[in-house]
Design a protein around this motif. Structure first.
Motif, mmCIF file in Angstrom:
data_model
loop_
_atom_site.group_PDB
_atom_site.id
_atom_site.type_symbol
_atom_site.label_atom_id
_atom_site.label_comp_id
_atom_site.label_asym_id
_atom_site.label_seq_id
_atom_site.Cartn_x
_atom_site.Cartn_y
_atom_site.Cartn_z
ATOM 1 N N ALA A 25 0.826 -1.205 0.000
ATOM 2 C CA ALA A 25 0.000 0.000 0.000
ATOM 3 C C ALA A 25 0.860 1.254 0.000
ATOM 4 C CB ALA A 25 -0.925 -0.011 1.226
ATOM 5 N N GLU A 26 1.931 1.248 0.780
ATOM 6 C CA GLU A 26 2.807 2.418 0.823
ATOM 7 C C GLU A 26 3.605 2.564 -0.470
ATOM 8 O OE1 GLU A 26 3.165 4.834 3.670
ATOM 9 O OE2 GLU A 26 1.193 3.940 3.390
ATOM 10 N N ILE A 27 4.008 1.443 -1.061
ATOM 11 C CA ILE A 27 4.734 1.504 -2.332
ATOM 12 C C ILE A 27 3.841 2.058 -3.438
ATOM 13 C CG2 ILE A 27 5.805 0.086 -4.130
ATOM 14 C CD1 ILE A 27 6.816 -1.753 -1.916
ATOM 15 N N ILE A 28 2.611 1.549 -3.515
ATOM 16 C CA ILE A 28 1.689 2.006 -4.552
ATOM 17 C C ILE A 28 1.283 3.454 -4.304
ATOM 18 C CG2 ILE A 28 -0.599 1.623 -5.551
ATOM 19 C CD1 ILE A 28 -0.185 -1.370 -4.910
ATOM 20 N N ARG A 29 1.097 3.825 -3.046
ATOM 21 C CA ARG A 29 0.758 5.217 -2.738
ATOM 22 C C ARG A 29 1.871 6.155 -3.181
ATOM 23 N NH1 ARG A 29 1.491 8.936 1.391
ATOM 24 N NH2 ARG A 29 2.886 7.487 2.492
ATOM 25 N N ALA A 30 3.119 5.746 -2.954
ATOM 26 C CA ALA A 30 4.242 6.580 -3.395
ATOM 27 C C ALA A 30 4.265 6.705 -4.912
ATOM 28 C CB ALA A 30 5.561 5.986 -2.892
ATOM 29 N N GLY A 31 3.935 5.622 -5.627
ATOM 30 C CA GLY A 31 3.891 5.692 -7.080
ATOM 31 C C GLY A 31 2.790 6.602 -7.581
ATOM 32 N N ILE A 32 1.616 6.542 -6.947
ATOM 33 C CA ILE A 32 0.508 7.397 -7.362
ATOM 34 C C ILE A 32 0.819 8.863 -7.081
ATOM 35 C CG2 ILE A 32 -1.912 7.956 -6.902
ATOM 36 C CD1 ILE A 32 -2.394 4.997 -6.368
ATOM 37 N N VAL A 33 1.421 9.142 -5.934
ATOM 38 C CA VAL A 33 1.749 10.516 -5.576
ATOM 39 C C VAL A 33 2.793 11.092 -6.526
ATOM 40 C CG1 VAL A 33 2.791 11.944 -3.757
ATOM 41 C CG2 VAL A 33 1.068 10.255 -3.169
ATOM 42 N N SER A 34 3.656 10.232 -7.082
ATOM 43 C CA SER A 34 4.711 10.724 -7.970
ATOM 44 C C SER A 34 4.160 11.274 -9.290
ATOM 45 C CB SER A 34 5.709 9.600 -8.265
ATOM 46 O OG SER A 34 5.101 8.573 -9.044
ATOM 47 N N VAL A 35 2.920 10.928 -9.642
ATOM 48 C CA VAL A 35 2.297 11.434 -10.867
ATOM 49 C C VAL A 35 1.687 12.798 -10.571
ATOM 50 C CG1 VAL A 35 0.591 10.978 -12.659
ATOM 51 C CG2 VAL A 35 1.829 9.085 -11.614
ATOM 52 N N GLY A 36 1.957 13.752 -11.413
ATOM 53 C CA GLY A 36 1.477 15.109 -11.194
ATOM 54 C C GLY A 36 -0.043 15.199 -11.136
ATOM 55 N N LYS A 37 -0.543 16.128 -10.331
ATOM 56 C CA LYS A 37 -1.989 16.305 -10.202
ATOM 57 C C LYS A 37 -2.613 16.781 -11.509
ATOM 58 C CE LYS A 37 -2.019 17.282 -5.235
ATOM 59 N NZ LYS A 37 -2.403 18.260 -4.177
ATOM 60 N N GLY A 38 -1.816 17.427 -12.350
ATOM 61 C CA GLY A 38 -2.345 17.892 -13.625
ATOM 62 C C GLY A 38 -2.847 16.761 -14.496
ATOM 63 N N GLN A 39 -2.256 15.573 -14.366
ATOM 64 C CA GLN A 39 -2.706 14.424 -15.142
ATOM 65 C C GLN A 39 -4.134 14.044 -14.759
ATOM 66 O OE1 GLN A 39 -0.744 12.870 -17.564
ATOM 67 N NE2 GLN A 39 0.560 14.644 -17.231
ATOM 68 N N THR A 40 -4.414 14.026 -13.448
ATOM 69 C CA THR A 40 -5.764 13.702 -12.985
ATOM 70 C C THR A 40 -6.764 14.765 -13.408
ATOM 71 O OG1 THR A 40 -4.808 12.563 -11.068
ATOM 72 C CG2 THR A 40 -7.127 13.150 -10.939
ATOM 73 N N GLU A 41 -6.374 16.019 -13.282
ATOM 74 C CA GLU A 41 -7.277 17.105 -13.653
ATOM 75 C C GLU A 41 -7.583 17.083 -15.143
ATOM 76 O OE1 GLU A 41 -5.201 20.525 -12.322
ATOM 77 O OE2 GLU A 41 -5.576 20.158 -10.187
ATOM 78 N N ALA A 42 -6.565 16.808 -15.957
ATOM 79 C CA ALA A 42 -6.787 16.746 -17.402
ATOM 80 C C ALA A 42 -7.685 15.567 -17.766
ATOM 81 C CB ALA A 42 -5.450 16.647 -18.123
ATOM 82 N N ALA A 43 -7.493 14.424 -17.100
ATOM 83 C CA ALA A 43 -8.331 13.257 -17.378
ATOM 84 C C ALA A 43 -9.781 13.532 -16.989
ATOM 85 C CB ALA A 43 -7.798 12.040 -16.630
ATOM 86 N N HIS A 44 -9.987 14.203 -15.853
ATOM 87 C CA HIS A 44 -11.348 14.556 -15.448
ATOM 88 C C HIS A 44 -11.960 15.554 -16.423
ATOM 89 C CE1 HIS A 44 -10.553 13.312 -10.982
ATOM 90 N NE2 HIS A 44 -10.713 12.279 -11.802
ATOM 91 N N ALA A 45 -11.133 16.449 -16.977
ATOM 92 C CA ALA A 45 -11.642 17.413 -17.951
ATOM 93 C C ALA A 45 -12.119 16.713 -19.220
ATOM 94 C CB ALA A 45 -10.569 18.434 -18.297
ATOM 95 N N LEU A 46 -11.551 15.548 -19.500
ATOM 96 C CA LEU A 46 -11.975 14.773 -20.665
ATOM 97 C C LEU A 46 -13.183 13.898 -20.374
ATOM 98 C CD1 LEU A 46 -8.503 13.660 -22.026
ATOM 99 C CD2 LEU A 46 -9.993 15.429 -22.947
ATOM 100 N N GLY A 47 -13.662 13.944 -19.141
ATOM 101 C CA GLY A 47 -14.852 13.176 -18.786
ATOM 102 C C GLY A 47 -14.570 11.795 -18.242
ATOM 103 N N MET A 48 -13.318 11.498 -17.901
ATOM 104 C CA MET A 48 -12.988 10.191 -17.340
ATOM 105 C C MET A 48 -13.437 10.105 -15.887
ATOM 106 S SD MET A 48 -9.199 9.211 -18.749
ATOM 107 C CE MET A 48 -8.870 8.933 -20.477
ATOM 108 N N SER A 49 -13.909 8.927 -15.484
ATOM 109 C CA SER A 49 -14.258 8.701 -14.091
ATOM 110 C C SER A 49 -12.988 8.502 -13.271
ATOM 111 C CB SER A 49 -15.162 7.475 -13.970
ATOM 112 O OG SER A 49 -14.470 6.314 -14.404
ATOM 113 N N ASN A 50 -13.149 8.532 -11.957
ATOM 114 C CA ASN A 50 -11.989 8.346 -11.079
ATOM 115 C C ASN A 50 -11.339 6.987 -11.288
ATOM 116 O OD1 ASN A 50 -12.268 10.873 -9.874
ATOM 117 N ND2 ASN A 50 -13.663 10.099 -8.302
ATOM 118 N N LEU A 51 -12.166 5.940 -11.418
ATOM 119 C CA LEU A 51 -11.618 4.596 -11.603
ATOM 120 C C LEU A 51 -10.895 4.478 -12.923
ATOM 121 C CD1 LEU A 51 -11.330 1.739 -10.535
ATOM 122 C CD2 LEU A 51 -13.540 1.184 -11.589
#
Length: 318
Positions: free
Chosen positions: A179-205
């Motif tokens: 869980a800590e390893i995967i959390r560190a990997g997810i945190v390493s990805v910039g928040k802009g990637q999530t925001e851009a994906a949501h702007a395209l209409g992608m769900s969280n999953l």
């Protein structure tokens, strides 16, 4: 100094010399200390090799006899199956716990943090013992309606076998670290990637599956591969549950023939062989996810953004 035909010359020094310097001869550095260390290490290696091969107490004929013994190979198979099952459980729970840990909902992040704190804070040997003797706490396991009839009930020892206890003990403990390893990997990805994906209409999953995790793999893979190798060796602890993995299988054999050292050497050689194969696999997996500085997830997201921009521009001109 005398100038002759545009060249600079020095009187009395022979022919004129052009402005370019002649190539200097490269002189290799002498490293006597390094060569002395090579000789010392080579001599030490020869002495160790001579001692290991000539000392009859190592029992190499016994090692050769039991190296492919059916009982040893069966223990090796059980070790591999246990490693795969425990790591699969740890990975699945690790992803769930990592997502819960990153949630802004305290009802999700709180229990995930408590789980990680507990399973990382207690020895895995103790956890294995608890699962092995869980029937002392709960003699029976069942499902019933409060104030109503019992729908299902069975003895705990019939449900939690030594194999199941080993998988639960190793897998639940591994989930806390994954869980800590995967959390560190997810945190390493910039928040802009999530925001851009949501702007395209992608769900969280879908954002997590298609954008975040592919980019996080470069951070997740090396420690995960290291944990797989560590899990292979940690399976030796389940001998306390009398589960016939590789080490316990060799223990049963040398309990009969009293050839303790040769049988331990046999188990160690098998551990080294499997660990070497896993290390080679880790190398190729890391090279696959590190093929370029531009990750596949970023390339996919960029193409989606470009497509969305073109659609918006086309719609605006109509």
């Amino acid at each position: 100094m005398i100038t002759v035909s545009g060249k600079l010359a020095v009187a009395g020094d022979g022919p004129a010399v052009s402005g370019r310097r002649p190539p200097e001869k490269v002189i290799k550095l002498k490293r006597p200390v390094r060569w002395a260390s090579y000789a010392a290490m080579g001599l030490a290696g020869l002495l160790i090799l001579r001692s290991v091969t000539t000392n009859p107490n190592f029992g190499w004929p016994v090692v050769a006899e039991y190296f492919t013994s059916p009982r040893v190979l069966a223990g090796l198979g059980n070790t591999l199956q246990l490693t795969v099952a425990a790591m699969a459980l740890g990975l699945v729970l690790g992803v769930i716990l990592a997502v819960m840990r990153l949630s802004t909902n305290p009802a999700l992040s709180g229990p995930a943090g408590l789980y990680i704190w507990f399973f990382r804070g207690t020895p895995i040997f103790v956890q294995l013992l608890f699962w092995g003797f869980i029937s002392a706490l709960y003699p029976t396991v069942g499902l019933s309606i409060p104030g109503g009839p019992t729908l299902f009930a069975m003895e705990t020892n019939s449900l939690i076998t030594p194999l199941m206890a080993a998988i639960l003990g190793l897998g639940l403990n591994e989930a806390a670290y994954m869980a800590e390893i995967i959390r560190a990997g997810i945190v390493s990805v910039g928040k802009g990637q999530t925001e851009a994906a949501h702007a395209l209409g992608m769900s969280n999953l879908r954002t997590l599956r298609r954008v975040i995790l592919p980019q996080a793999m470069r951070v997740i893979v090396p420690p995960t591969a290291n944990n797989v190798i560590s899990m292979l060796k940690t399976t030796s602890l389940v001998s306390v549950l009398s589960f016939p993995e590789l080490l316990y299988a060799t223990q049963l054999i040398y309990a009969d023939n009293f050839q303790t050292i040769p049988l331990l050497i046999t188990a160690s050689i098998w551990y080294l062989i499997v660990t070497t194969l896993m290390t080679i696999g880790q190398f190729y997996i890391e090279r696959h996810y590190g093929r370029s500085n531009r990750l596949e997830g970023q390339g996919l997201l960029s193409r989606l953004l470009q497509l969305q921009t073109r659609r918006g521009a086309t719609a605006g001109t109509r």
